[in-house]
Design an enzyme around this catalytic site. Structure first.
Site, short mmCIF file in Angstrom:
data_model
loop_
_atom_site.label_atom_id
_atom_site.label_comp_id
_atom_site.label_asym_id
_atom_site.label_seq_id
_atom_site.Cartn_x
_atom_site.Cartn_y
_atom_site.Cartn_z
N GLY A 1 0.86 -1.26 0.05
CA GLY A 1 -0.10 -0.24 0.10
C GLY A 1 0.82 1.19 0.10
O GLY A 1 0.21 2.54 0.11
N TRP B 1 2.36 2.84 -2.48
CA TRP B 1 1.94 3.83 -3.51
C TRP B 1 0.73 4.35 -3.25
O TRP B 1 0.70 5.32 -3.69
CB TRP B 1 2.33 3.12 -4.91
CG TRP B 1 3.70 2.84 -5.44
CD1 TRP B 1 4.88 2.76 -4.49
CD2 TRP B 1 4.16 2.84 -6.55
NE1 TRP B 1 5.78 2.76 -5.37
CE2 TRP B 1 5.53 2.74 -6.59
CE3 TRP B 1 3.53 2.81 -7.92
CZ2 TRP B 1 6.34 2.55 -7.76
CZ3 TRP B 1 4.22 2.61 -9.03
CH2 TRP B 1 5.54 2.85 -8.93
N ASP C 1 -4.70 -5.91 -5.65
CA ASP C 1 -3.56 -7.04 -5.53
C ASP C 1 -4.11 -8.49 -5.48
O ASP C 1 -5.17 -8.32 -4.61
CB ASP C 1 -2.79 -6.41 -4.45
CG ASP C 1 -1.29 -7.18 -4.61
OD1 ASP C 1 -0.91 -8.28 -4.50
OD2 ASP C 1 -0.16 -6.28 -5.02
N ASP D 1 -6.49 -11.05 -8.23
CA ASP D 1 -5.40 -11.17 -9.40
C ASP D 1 -5.93 -10.20 -10.54
O ASP D 1 -6.82 -10.26 -11.27
CB ASP D 1 -5.31 -12.42 -9.81
CG ASP D 1 -4.03 -12.76 -10.53
OD1 ASP D 1 -3.28 -11.87 -11.34
OD2 ASP D 1 -3.36 -13.78 -10.74
N LYS E 1 7.10 -0.81 -13.72
CA LYS E 1 8.44 -1.45 -13.30
C LYS E 1 8.85 -2.57 -14.16
O LYS E 1 8.03 -3.25 -14.53
CB LYS E 1 8.18 -1.96 -11.75
CG LYS E 1 9.69 -2.61 -11.34
CD LYS E 1 9.75 -2.79 -9.83
CE LYS E 1 8.72 -3.86 -9.49
NZ LYS E 1 8.77 -4.10 -8.01
#
Length: 248
Positions: A91, A93, A111, A127, A191
């Site tokens: 959490g 971000w 998540d 998911d 990322k």
């Protein structure tokens, strides 16, 4: 890139970019029930100034500083925006996004890992690769997104190319979702692990965004292949001929 100008982070504070912590490193003894790799990880955590600073400031993870530094540099998060955080646990971000968009904005995270609620945010425990996830996220957003964030990473296996390909697949799925939900002018941050298989992702991004760049925030460990790809000025969804057909 300089760390964010927050208490304890500046060069004079002894924080992540300061010198006050030299000579104070913590050594961890190897326990019978702990592997060497676990011991080294714990030692690194205990000596990581970002971990200590996250705890002091109430952030749920050191990763919060990565987003703080990215946004301090690029100025993407603004008041009143709608933000989606893919792979949001634990959490950090989400917390940063909430601070930056304010009470008039909206932050939706997803998540498959369970996490405690973050006041002011909508968190979906499922998911992102579930076929139902995009629809659930759109429903929670109740409108186009201004920024899609992805700090997702597949479980690593220790083989650099395999790990790179796995995170590339996640990033490509994330950008497909971003193209579907972003408002024109929106942004996408994801990322990656550097590894040379980025051409397809970059082609997609360059078709849909005016600017695409790689950024490695100071909070990313220097020995890590981690890097963030930042795409800005979304051009808008490609015209679908079916839209005109369905309109009649």
């Amino acid at each position: 890139m300089k760390p964010p100008k927050k208490p304890g982070i500046g060069a004079k504070s002894g924080g992540p970019s300061g010198r006050g912590s030299r000579g104070l490193s913590v050594r961890v003894k190897t326990a019978k029930t702990r592997t060497l790799s676990s011991t080294l990880w714990l030692e690194r955590q205990l000596n990581d100034p970002y971990v200590a600073e996250a705890k002091r400031l109430g952030y749920r993870s050191r990763a919060a500083f990565k987003l703080l530094q990215l946004d301090d540099k690029l100025k993407l998060l603004r008041r009143g925006q709608r933000v989606v955080d893919l792979g949001c646990a634990p959490g950090g971000w989400v917390q940063v996004a909430l601070e930056r968009v304010g009470p008039q904005g909206k932050v939706v995270g997803i998540d498959y890992l369970a996490m405690g609620p973050v006041p002011g945010a909508i968190i979906l425990q499922m998911d992102f690769l579930d076929p139902q996830a995009p629809a659930r996220l759109k429903e929670a957003l109740a409108g186009p997104a201004d920024i899609v964030l992805s700090d997702m990473a597949a479980p690593t296996v220790g083989h650099q190319m395999t790990d790179h390909l796995r995170i590339m697949a996640l990033a490509e799925t994330a950008v497909e979702f971003a193209v579907d939900v972003l408002a024109p002018g929106g942004a996408f941050i994801a990322k990656l692990f550097q590894g040379g298989a980025e051409k397809e992702l970059l082609d997609i991004l360059k078709r849909n965004f005016a600017k695409v760049r790689h950024v490695k925030p100071a909070a990313s460990r220097q020995d890590s292949a981690e890097v963030y790809i930042v795409a800005t000025e979304f051009r808008g969804r490609p015209h679908d001929p079916r839209d005109a057909t369905q309109a009649h």
